[in-house]
Design a protein around this motif. Sequence first.
Motif, short mmCIF file in Angstrom:
data_model
loop_
_atom_site.label_atom_id
_atom_site.label_comp_id
_atom_site.label_asym_id
_atom_site.label_seq_id
_atom_site.Cartn_x
_atom_site.Cartn_y
_atom_site.Cartn_z
N LEU A 19 40.65 80.27 34.25
CA LEU A 19 41.33 78.99 34.48
C LEU A 19 41.60 78.27 33.17
N SER A 20 40.63 78.32 32.25
CA SER A 20 40.77 77.60 30.98
C SER A 20 41.86 78.18 30.10
N THR A 21 42.27 79.41 30.36
CA THR A 21 43.32 80.02 29.56
C THR A 21 44.63 79.25 29.74
N THR A 22 44.93 78.85 30.96
CA THR A 22 46.23 78.22 31.27
C THR A 22 46.13 76.74 31.61
N LEU A 23 44.92 76.20 31.75
CA LEU A 23 44.74 74.84 32.25
C LEU A 23 45.43 73.81 31.37
N VAL A 24 45.44 74.04 30.06
CA VAL A 24 45.95 73.03 29.14
C VAL A 24 47.47 73.13 28.93
N VAL A 25 48.09 74.23 29.41
CA VAL A 25 49.51 74.47 29.11
C VAL A 25 50.40 73.35 29.62
N ALA A 26 50.26 73.02 30.91
CA ALA A 26 51.13 71.99 31.49
C ALA A 26 50.86 70.61 30.91
N ALA A 27 49.65 70.39 30.38
CA ALA A 27 49.28 69.07 29.85
C ALA A 27 49.66 68.90 28.39
N LEU A 28 50.20 69.94 27.73
CA LEU A 28 50.41 69.89 26.28
C LEU A 28 51.24 68.69 25.81
N PRO A 29 52.37 68.38 26.42
CA PRO A 29 53.14 67.23 25.93
C PRO A 29 52.32 65.94 25.93
N THR A 30 51.55 65.71 26.99
CA THR A 30 50.71 64.51 27.08
C THR A 30 49.60 64.55 26.03
N VAL A 31 48.98 65.72 25.85
CA VAL A 31 47.90 65.87 24.87
C VAL A 31 48.40 65.53 23.47
N LEU A 32 49.52 66.12 23.08
CA LEU A 32 50.04 65.91 21.72
C LEU A 32 50.44 64.45 21.50
N ALA A 33 51.06 63.86 22.52
CA ALA A 33 51.46 62.46 22.38
C ALA A 33 50.25 61.55 22.25
N ASP A 34 49.21 61.80 23.03
CA ASP A 34 48.02 60.95 23.01
C ASP A 34 47.27 61.06 21.68
N LEU A 35 47.26 62.27 21.12
CA LEU A 35 46.53 62.48 19.86
C LEU A 35 47.40 62.24 18.63
N GLY A 36 48.67 61.91 18.84
CA GLY A 36 49.57 61.68 17.72
C GLY A 36 49.81 62.93 16.91
N ALA A 37 49.82 64.08 17.57
CA ALA A 37 49.98 65.36 16.88
C ALA A 37 51.44 65.81 16.92
#
Length: 452
Positions: A19-37
């Motif tokens: 599950l952890s292999t793909t769990l973060v894929v759909a969240a990537l845009p939100t993750v990068l925006a939140d971390l300012g990456a």
Amino acid sequence: MAGPAAVPTLCAVQFVDVLSTTLVVAALPTVLADLGAPPSAAAPVVTVYAVLFGALLMPAARLGDRFGHARVLGAGLAGFGAASLLAAVAPSAGVLVVARGALGAAAALSVPTALRLLTAATEEGGARRRALAAWSATGAAAGASGLVLGGVLTDLAGWRVLFWVQVPLAALLLAAVGRTAPPTPRRTRGTLDLAGAGVLTAAVAAVVAGASLVEDGAHRTAGVALLLAGLAAAACLPAVERRSPDPLLPRAAVGHPRLRRGVLASAANTATTSSSVTVATLHLQDAGGLGATAAGLALVPFSLCVVAGAGLAARVLRRTSARVTAAAGLAVIAAGDTALLGAGLGTWVVSAAVAVAGLGIGLSSVAATSLGTDVGPELQGTAAGAVNTAAQLGTALGVAAVLLVVRASGGTGLPLAGSGLGWVTAALLAALAAGLLARRPARAAEVARSAG
């Protein structure tokens, strides 16, 4: 023997790690925006997990042989919980990459040892076939669930919850493993082959990382360089292993006919389905005009049919050999990949075609694991590591190779250029592997057991 009580727990370990292999894929845009990456941070966040997961599977399996598989699995689950906590509170993309790498390393400790414990917890025959079917089905369900759950949970509660939920899950699994894990034999003599482990880890990591970069045109040169470096390291491995008194890959394992066929089938399964499904996803979004969520839902039949195929495999294996079942499953994958050539007819054709391929990998993955782990107790840990490593390499190399074919042929005017040529490539690879497995081995090779 722990019996059936251990099987759900060990399959749950497989579920959480995949599950952890793909769990973060759909969240990537939100993750990068939140971390300012920057957008360039997306690649390491996703790929570092797969790189360390694939690279450390074999050394982790041998650690289980030496120190006990239940103990190493416990360490993997504890590490998984700690790394999830770090990811949940990560203040920057750099810390998140480190946490994702630690998660991949912890998963590598967990998966092969859990598979070894699964075979120890079940009697050879029907009980083991059903357990291996459950193992394959949970892996398929986890891969699909990660893509869906990642987006849903991020929308509902934010991306950090993806990692927070893994902390109590790891603790619960750690407690359950302590209660249900069966005993397995330990190697009390010999030394750990650190040189072999280092070379193999470097080779697999370079191949997996290189394959992921080859898919990206901007980093293709670096990807090719990493692939070549990984292949060079792999070429050096036999010489390193010959010098070791206790090699990472025992000679009995390297020469074992069933393990070799299980490794072939495992690599072919993931190479020919991961690649075709990836191309199908891109086709649905590009030519079909679907969004990411709609494209993901269109591919849900694939995962459902993997589960169905895994259940069917347990019955088929009662009537025929694992080798023949794996070959039949790969033939079905080839048929599904070929059916994707009608994808221009509509989304429903893609859904139906990938469903056929899903049925095939469900059949073949159970048979491949059964075939690859049909070895003596002293090789069970090594076999579990080898089969899982082959599957990871199959995914990385298969997706990279087929996407290269798709992109290189696009706009050339060749018949079936683009997606069609990619699906043909995947189908041919599946048919070739099916043919190799279908060949009846010589009697002497079938019954031989290498000493050492």
